[in-house]
Design an enzyme around this catalytic site. Structure first.
Site, mmCIF file in Angstrom:
data_model
loop_
_atom_site.group_PDB
_atom_site.id
_atom_site.type_symbol
_atom_site.label_atom_id
_atom_site.label_comp_id
_atom_site.label_asym_id
_atom_site.label_seq_id
_atom_site.Cartn_x
_atom_site.Cartn_y
_atom_site.Cartn_z
ATOM 1 C CE1 TYR A 124 -3.056 -3.098 0.635
ATOM 2 C CE2 TYR A 124 -4.442 -1.181 0.294
ATOM 3 C CZ TYR A 124 -4.279 -2.543 0.322
ATOM 4 O OH TYR A 124 -5.331 -3.350 0.026
ATOM 5 C CE LYS A 171 1.805 -18.135 -0.076
ATOM 6 N NZ LYS A 171 0.924 -19.328 -0.050
ATOM 7 C CG ASP A 204 -2.108 -20.230 1.214
ATOM 8 O OD1 ASP A 204 -1.534 -19.872 2.264
ATOM 9 O OD2 ASP A 204 -1.556 -20.943 0.361
ATOM 10 C CG ASP A 228 -7.990 -4.547 1.071
ATOM 11 O OD1 ASP A 228 -9.131 -4.309 1.493
ATOM 12 O OD2 ASP A 228 -7.610 -4.255 -0.072
#
Ligand code: NAD
Length: 333
Positions: A124, A171, A204, A228
């Site tokens: 971002y 991740k 995930d 988000d």
């Protein structure tokens, strides 16, 4: 007690939603002086910055803001007013409670999770460039200070509110340096909170876990982009974007806003659901120490939903203003 609150009415459906919330807060007889501040598309049309400096200064001075959603103009060089506001006010912690509401039927019963999204860095920072004619680079900024403050904020919240489990979502199996930095920071800080069970999940897997075992989760900490995406997943589990609230906290000020955007296709149609912004306003009341008022408004909202008065997104026919009137009349009655 009287409170001053900076008010951004927003773009698209923002002004209709803000008007609905103002009406309900007025019906609850809470003494709030709304100070209108400008930001968004109107400023751009007038040749001003999308979030003018006077707006930033005013919110800093007042310390508390309520914000309708703002549209990100489409086009080269356009920045998101929402991201700009969060950055300029250093609102580093985006807090999004996800809980079941009476009368809002979803397969996800007894939901009660709080998401903590880091608000200032990650992808971002909007730093992208063409490295060659055919290759784009997008910079993902991840820093220890930003990781530390969102992680501590989440653990401190968990401690204060008696929450038992905190999970870091990442991740780091792929982004060993960037996401790895958040994970290592989390593993260091969690030692300071031995009474809270804490572990980490890959993003995930976390999405799948949320859908099949939502009651196993309590507090989730997420870097900006995963925050988000998982926020919208969680909003869907709660009943849709029309009901998902949020709050942004910095060291010096706080701005309360729904998870959803300006839903521009419904502008002026008196159609969208004000629940998400209303619940964001109740988080604001909590922040202002108006605990009874918060409970009263939540009670009125729940009674309205239980009575089957709902906007289109929840299968009802009430318009934005009808719904606000129904909640307001519960407060008067
Ligand atoms: P959106 O959240 O505005 O709307 C997506 C869909 O969700 C809508 O079409 C509608 O079906 C539903 N929805 C949203 N709010 C609702 C409500 N209150 N009641 C009922 N249904 C609702 O997302 P978008 O269309 O991707 O974005 C529109 C604009 O908003 C974009 O310019 C985007 O950048 C901006 N945006 C702003 C914020 C913010 O202000 N914090 C957040 C997200 C998107």
């Amino acid at each position: 007690m009287s409170h001053k609150v900076a008010l951004i009415r927003g773009d698209g459906t923002g002004p209709e939603l803000v008007a609905a919330v103002e009406k309900i807060i007025k019906a609850a007889k809470i003494d709030i002086e709304w100070i209108d501040v400008e930001a968004g598309l109107k400023c751009v049309e007038e040749g001003k910055a999308i979030v003018p400096q006077e707006t930033i200064d005013k919110i800093k001075e007042i310390g508390v803001g309520l914000k309708g959603p703002m549209t990100t103009p489409i086009g080269k060089g356009s920045v998101s007013p929402n991201v700009t506001l969060r950055k300029k006010l250093d609102l580093f912690a985006c807090v999004r409670p996800v809980h079941s509401l009476p009368g809002v039927v979803t397969p996800f019963t007894n939901l009660d999770i709080v998401l903590f999204r880091e608000n200032t860095e990650d992808l971002y920072i909007q730093d992208e460039y063409m490295a060659t004619a055919t290759t784009a680079h997008t910079v993902k900024l991840m820093s220890v200070p930003a990781a530390e403050r969102i992680i501590r904020h989440a653990f401190d919240y968990a401690r204060k509110h008696g929450r038992k489990k905190v999970v870091m979502v990442h991740k780091a199996n792929i982004m060993k340096i960037g996401d790895g930095l958040y994970l290592r920071t989390f593993n260091r800080i969690r030692e300071e909170y031995p009474e809270i069970e804490s572990w980490d999940n890959i993003v995930d897997n976390q999405c799948m876990q949320l859908v099949i075992r939502w009651n196993a989760y309590d507090v989730l900490i997420l870097p900006n982009l995963y925050g988000d995406i998982v926020s919208d997943l969680a909003a869907g589990m709660m009943g849709g974007l029309g009901v998902a609230p949020g709050a942004n906290f910095g060291d010096d000020c706080a701005v309360f806003e729904a998870v959803h955007g300006s839903a521009p296709k419904y502008t002026g149609m008196n159609k969208v659901n004000p629940t998400a912004l209303l619940l964001s306003a109740t988080l604001m009341l909590d922040h202002l120490g108006e605990f009874d008022a918060r409970k009263q408004i939540e009670g009125a909202l729940e009674a309205t939903l239980r009575a089957g008065i709902k906007t289109y997104d929840l299968g009802g026919t009430a318009g934005t203003s009808d719904f606000a009137d129904a909640v307001a009349s519960q407060l008067k009655g």
